[in-house]
Design a protein around this motif. Structure first.
Motif, PDB file in Angstrom:
ATOM      1  N   GLY A 170       0.811  -1.205   0.000  1.00 54.42           N
ATOM      2  CA  GLY A 170       0.000   0.000   0.000  1.00 54.42           C
ATOM      3  C   GLY A 170       0.847   1.259   0.000  1.00 54.42           C
ATOM      4  O   GLY A 170       0.543   2.229  -0.704  1.00 54.42           O
ATOM      5  N   LEU A 171       1.923   1.255   0.785  1.00 54.27           N
ATOM      6  CA  LEU A 171       2.832   2.400   0.815  1.00 54.27           C
ATOM      7  C   LEU A 171       3.470   2.624  -0.547  1.00 54.27           C
ATOM      8  O   LEU A 171       3.583   3.759  -1.033  1.00 54.27           O
ATOM      9  N   LEU A 172       3.894   1.530  -1.167  1.00 53.36           N
ATOM     10  CA  LEU A 172       4.514   1.620  -2.486  1.00 53.36           C
ATOM     11  C   LEU A 172       3.527   2.185  -3.507  1.00 53.36           C
ATOM     12  O   LEU A 172       3.867   3.081  -4.292  1.00 53.36           O
ATOM     13  N   ILE A 182      -4.817   4.847  -7.913  1.00 48.69           N
ATOM     14  CA  ILE A 182      -3.639   4.220  -7.311  1.00 48.69           C
ATOM     15  C   ILE A 182      -3.449   4.681  -5.865  1.00 48.69           C
ATOM     16  O   ILE A 182      -3.212   3.868  -4.959  1.00 48.69           O
ATOM     17  N   ILE A 183      -3.556   5.994  -5.622  1.00 52.98           N
ATOM     18  CA  ILE A 183      -3.353   6.539  -4.279  1.00 52.98           C
ATOM     19  C   ILE A 183      -4.396   5.992  -3.306  1.00 52.98           C
ATOM     20  O   ILE A 183      -4.066   5.495  -2.227  1.00 52.98           O
ATOM     21  N   ILE A 184      -5.667   6.079  -3.693  1.00 57.69           N
ATOM     22  CA  ILE A 184      -6.729   5.607  -2.810  1.00 57.69           C
ATOM     23  C   ILE A 184      -6.616   4.099  -2.588  1.00 57.69           C
ATOM     24  O   ILE A 184      -6.834   3.601  -1.479  1.00 57.69           O
ATOM     25  N   GLY A 185      -6.236   3.364  -3.644  1.00 55.39           N
ATOM     26  CA  GLY A 185      -6.029   1.926  -3.490  1.00 55.39           C
ATOM     27  C   GLY A 185      -4.917   1.623  -2.496  1.00 55.39           C
ATOM     28  O   GLY A 185      -5.037   0.709  -1.668  1.00 55.39           O
ATOM     29  N   GLY A 186      -3.831   2.395  -2.572  1.00 53.45           N
ATOM     30  CA  GLY A 186      -2.731   2.207  -1.620  1.00 53.45           C
ATOM     31  C   GLY A 186      -3.149   2.509  -0.192  1.00 53.45           C
ATOM     32  O   GLY A 186      -2.794   1.774   0.736  1.00 53.45           O
ATOM     33  N   VAL A 187      -3.930   3.576  -0.013  1.00 50.37           N
ATOM     34  CA  VAL A 187      -4.400   3.933   1.329  1.00 50.37           C
ATOM     35  C   VAL A 187      -5.314   2.844   1.888  1.00 50.37           C
ATOM     36  O   VAL A 187      -5.227   2.475   3.070  1.00 50.37           O
ATOM     37  N   ILE A 188      -6.184   2.310   1.050  1.00 47.09           N
ATOM     38  CA  ILE A 188      -7.082   1.233   1.493  1.00 47.09           C
ATOM     39  C   ILE A 188      -6.275   0.006   1.927  1.00 47.09           C
ATOM     40  O   ILE A 188      -6.568  -0.618   2.951  1.00 47.09           O
ATOM     41  N   LEU A 189      -5.248  -0.336   1.175  1.00 44.61           N
ATOM     42  CA  LEU A 189      -4.407  -1.476   1.540  1.00 44.61           C
ATOM     43  C   LEU A 189      -3.737  -1.264   2.894  1.00 44.61           C
ATOM     44  O   LEU A 189      -3.674  -2.168   3.726  1.00 44.61           O
ATOM     45  N   VAL A 190      -3.228  -0.047   3.108  1.00 43.98           N
ATOM     46  CA  VAL A 190      -2.568   0.259   4.380  1.00 43.98           C
ATOM     47  C   VAL A 190      -3.559   0.140   5.529  1.00 43.98           C
ATOM     48  O   VAL A 190      -3.269  -0.432   6.575  1.00 43.98           O
ATOM     49  N   GLN A 191      -4.765   0.666   5.343  1.00 44.26           N
ATOM     50  CA  GLN A 191      -5.754   0.648   6.420  1.00 44.26           C
ATOM     51  C   GLN A 191      -6.315  -0.755   6.654  1.00 44.26           C
ATOM     52  O   GLN A 191      -6.757  -1.061   7.750  1.00 44.26           O
ATOM     53  N   MET A 192      -6.307  -1.593   5.630  1.00 47.03           N
ATOM     54  CA  MET A 192      -6.783  -2.964   5.789  1.00 47.03           C
ATOM     55  C   MET A 192      -5.729  -3.864   6.427  1.00 47.03           C
ATOM     56  O   MET A 192      -6.031  -4.976   6.876  1.00 47.03           O
TER      57      MET A 192
END
Length: 323
Positions: A145-147, A294-304
């Motif tokens: 997610g960070l990447l 991409i940004i929102i997808g990365g943030v969702i991954l981090v929060q999940m």
């Protein structure tokens, strides 16, 4: 806001849902998503009429005073002792300081672009949590997610299509604002100052507003302060809707939904900001839409990626959408 208050709000949510108030909760959630998503454009309109830091400071001072009076009338608890007040003051300086930077960059960075860069806040929280002792350590999903998140942000800024909407210095300042907010989000989860949510929020807004107004006066903005009809309407909108109605709706949602679910408004805010910006003529490029995904997808991954309730609550409060 502290963990004790949030726990009470989340446990109270089960009673609210059982009483058939889910429709009202959804309306409140939509209000938060739309109102806080609109503040990026409203701030951009505001700085075209008023000096940015003094404009922000006045808005938060008035909103803080209204909340303070309301808190006193309701006889809600204030933080325990000077140390508790000081802790909430630090939170206010961090959160409103971040907002001050966002409003400053609104002079030359389009609102849709701003909302997308600001959405990186949870990514910074994950990094801070990784670096501090006892913090949440990211797993594979979080690292991915960070990447993705920072990769999407880099693509947004460096893409030639967006050259007219953002420059490198604007992006750097907005990332600094996200980082400051992330520090505040992590810090607020580690203090036990007591006091009700509204009482703490009034202190945060007042102290942060005074700081921003002081910075504006120090920069010579007072002589440039002339309220036009548009400037007055924008200020009133941010006070009544951005601060009071927005926060009130969010607190209502928190009473009915878990913090992780309530915090998903942060995924909607950038979409609202981009749409509103496009309506008033701000450029919306293909690379900008791709970057948003991409940004929102990365943030969702981090929060999940976390299973810790307290860590999830930190990330939910990290959004800068309440600008």
């Amino acid at each position: 806001m502290n963990n004790d208050n949030d726990a009470d709000e989340e446990s109270g949510g089960r009673d609210n849902r059982s009483s058939g108030g889910e429709f009202k909760v959804i309306l409140a959630y939509l209000a938060v998503s739309v109102i806080w998503g609109s503040t990026y454009l409203v701030n951009r309109i505001g700085v075209s009429e008023l000096p940015p830091e003094l404009f922000s400071g006045i808005r938060f001072i008035i909103a803080g005073l209204i909340l303070l009076v309301y808190t006193v009338v309701r006889k809600e608890a204030f933080p325990a002792g000077l140390n508790g007040v000081w802790q909430q003051t630090v939170v206010g300086l961090l959160f409103q300081g971040g907002i001050g930077i966002v409003v400053w960059t609104a002079q030359w960075v389009h609102s849709g672009i701003t909302s997308l860069i600001v959405a990186t806040g949870p990514l910074f929280i994950a990094i801070i949590e990784f670096l501090i002792p006892g913090g949440q350590k990211p797993g594979i999903k979080a690292w991915l997610g960070l990447l993705l998140g920072f990769g999407g942000m880099s693509f947004l800024v460096l893409s030639g299509e967006n050259a007219a909407s953002v420059n490198i210095w604007g992006a750097v300042l907005l990332l600094l604002a996200s980082f400051i907010w992330a520090i505040g989000s992590v810090y607020i989860q580690r203090i036990r100052s007591g006091g009700s949510t509204l009482a703490n929020l009034s202190i945060q807004m007042l102290t942060g507003g005074v700081m921003l107004a002081g910075i504006g006066i120090g920069m010579g903005e007072f002589s440039k302060l002339h309220f036009t009809a548009t400037g007055l309407l924008v200020t009133l909108y941010l006070i009544l809707f951005g601060s009071i109605v927005g926060y009130g709706s969010y607190l209502y949602v928190l009473k009915s939904w878990p913090a992780t679910k309530a915090g998903t408004y942060a995924y909607v805010n950038p979409v609202v900001a981009v749409i509103l910006g496009g309506i008033v003529g701000e450029p919306v490029s293909t690379s900008m839409v791709l970057s948003a995904i991409i940004i929102i997808g990365g943030v969702i991954l981090v929060q999940m990626s976390t299973s810790s309730p307290s860590a999830s609550a930190v990330k939910d409060k990290s959004s800068l959408s309440s600008t």
